[in-house]
Design an enzyme around this catalytic site. Sequence first.
Site, PDB file in Angstrom:
ATOM      1  N   LYS A   1     -14.440  29.673  64.647  1.00 34.54           N
ATOM      2  CA  LYS A   1     -14.460  31.269  64.897  1.00 34.54           C
ATOM      3  C   LYS A   1     -15.526  31.238  66.236  1.00 34.54           C
ATOM      4  O   LYS A   1     -16.655  30.918  66.084  1.00 34.54           O
ATOM      5  CB  LYS A   1     -14.791  31.929  63.708  1.00 34.54           C
ATOM      6  CG  LYS A   1     -14.889  33.698  64.019  1.00 34.54           C
ATOM      7  CD  LYS A   1     -15.104  34.258  62.671  1.00 34.54           C
ATOM      8  CE  LYS A   1     -15.015  35.653  62.861  1.00 34.54           C
ATOM      9  NZ  LYS A   1     -15.413  36.674  61.753  1.00 34.54           N
TER      10      LYS A   1
ATOM     11  N   SER B   1     -11.894  39.632  59.817  1.00 39.04           N
ATOM     12  CA  SER B   1     -11.900  39.505  61.444  1.00 39.04           C
ATOM     13  C   SER B   1     -11.748  37.938  61.913  1.00 39.04           C
ATOM     14  O   SER B   1     -11.468  37.893  62.858  1.00 39.04           O
ATOM     15  CB  SER B   1     -13.343  39.989  61.888  1.00 39.04           C
ATOM     16  OG  SER B   1     -14.347  38.935  61.294  1.00 39.04           O
TER      17      SER B   1
ATOM     18  N   SER C   1     -13.876  39.305  55.729  1.00 41.45           N
ATOM     19  CA  SER C   1     -13.430  38.712  57.042  1.00 41.45           C
ATOM     20  C   SER C   1     -12.945  37.283  57.023  1.00 41.45           C
ATOM     21  O   SER C   1     -12.124  36.849  57.703  1.00 41.45           O
ATOM     22  CB  SER C   1     -14.183  38.682  58.154  1.00 41.45           C
ATOM     23  OG  SER C   1     -14.455  40.147  58.646  1.00 41.45           O
TER      24      SER C   1
END
Lengths: 513, 96
Positions: A79, A154, A178
């Site tokens: 990420k 997210s 997330s």
Amino acid sequence: MSVHELSASELIAQLNAGEITSTELTRACLDRIERYDDRVQAFLQVGAESALEQAQAIDQKRKQKQPVGPLAGLPVGIKDLLCTQGVVTTCGSKMLEHFRPPYDATVIARLKQADAVLLGRLNLDEFAMGGSCENSAYFPTRNPWDLERIPGGSSGGSAAAVAAGMLPLTLGTDTGGSIRLPAGLCGVTGLKPSYGRVSRYGLVAFASSLDQIGPFGQTAEDCALALEVIAGHDPHDSTSVAQPVPAYRAALRQPLEGLRLGIVREHFGEGLDAEVEKAVREALRVYESLGAKLVDISLPHAKYGVAVYYLIAPCEASSNLARYDGAHYGHRTDEKAMHKQLAEERAVLQAAGNERGLGQLDSALVRMYRASRAEGFGAEVKRRIMLGTYALSAGYYDAYYLKALRVRRLIRQDFDEAFRQVDLIAGPVSAAPAFRIGEKADDPLSMYLVDLYTVSANLAGIAGISVPCGISQSGLPIGLQLQAPAFGEEKLLAGAHLYQQATDWHRRRPQLP
Amino acid sequence: MGLTRDEVEKVSLLARLQFTPAELERLTEQLGQIVDYVQLLAELDTTHVEPMAHPVDIANVFRPDEVRPSLPRDEVLANAPHHDQECYLVPAVLGD
């Protein structure tokens, strides 16, 4: 089965057995990214050349019978919120479009030490603020099961990359859901470890008392493999807890007879999609058939979770994001234009004889801060900074921030009470399968309510995992969430593994056009 | 309840952000909705509940006060929007 259908654990076994080389595997991932990522858009950046170099180096190591790490040769995606030395780390924001961290996050250092192949930076909601991946400043990632839908957020890129078979293992972060939310919506397995289990050093901070890093894979076993590598105390993060890291993979096979599974009354109320409820209840029956006891429990303060979260997280964010000032690193406004603008404003005020206005006019430094931040941050990030600044400001602190901290303790006490009666809690990850891109874009509050089932774990600091447990009639994955007490990852992973031994939802893959 | 536009404008200065008039209108409405929603907490009596700022009970952590290398200055300054190899450069703070 072709390579992209195999789990990280299966691929590691093949790599160790010499059935496949890391170079072949890395090439296979790169080919698949090449073929599908223009539509899925999970990646912000693909480091093909450096990945192949790493892969060759590890193949060489194996060939020379040198000892290799537990992830040797496995391509892993990151990420784009985790600092990687010398590699642009954007956090999905224009603010950090050109930011190259001068150091590695601890989890990155550990992946490197474990001989993983770092392949690419994955898309996210800007600074991890969002549940849909639509808040990326670059582009929205799409759900591989239906390209018109969101992958969840997210960590949307991290989930979508695994779902599309582009990578066997990725890392994400979870501040209010997330990891678990996108895992559920993309039909992969995603683990949010307990607060303090994994070092946050080098994780670009959103809400420091809630953020945790965790893995995505096809199976609970993949998550166990990754957690063994990334967990553990780190002197760089004084909130990481000095508890030994158990052998999570070995713990998967612990006997779970008489497992007490808590079913939260409040989780099956109004607003829960009928298909999601059906799939989750079916999963609970599977557990029963495997010898688990279902125990009806109550988390009486569950309904306050979102309100508490959307005070605490923005308050911490407004403080954490104060560091983006246009001076130290990140975006800075065009100073010439800024000075010109200020001079014009001053002239207008002077001409009007507006003494009060002149007194309130920004100094050049303040205007530099304001303009840089206004240009560098997206709408959702600004909204949360505003909300947090408001809730922390004089006159509101007690009513909002302090009140939220008190209710946070009640939420934690609910869990403490529940875990006296049960080993794990089971329920939905989200109230509904993935929604359409744009569907909630103009309604921040309805977007926030998507986090209903996930935020409490972060507030309490406990662990949670999302495992695939069904597919809706319109072909969208449905996730089951399991939660465990803080530092109960062994039982959590074993509980998820038990289910995956008896079902094959985690094996279902989307048909990519 | 809700918020007024003036309040939102004041907070925008505290937060070192700036908005166009149209953005301010929109934000006032959206923040108002969220603030209304979190009023939900007011129904709970929390008089005797200790605030919980952190999930793990931690005390101060100290390390020995020994000199250690810090990040190389040139690498750190390389990310700065404006610098002179030694310092960050910002608009004049005094005499403006």
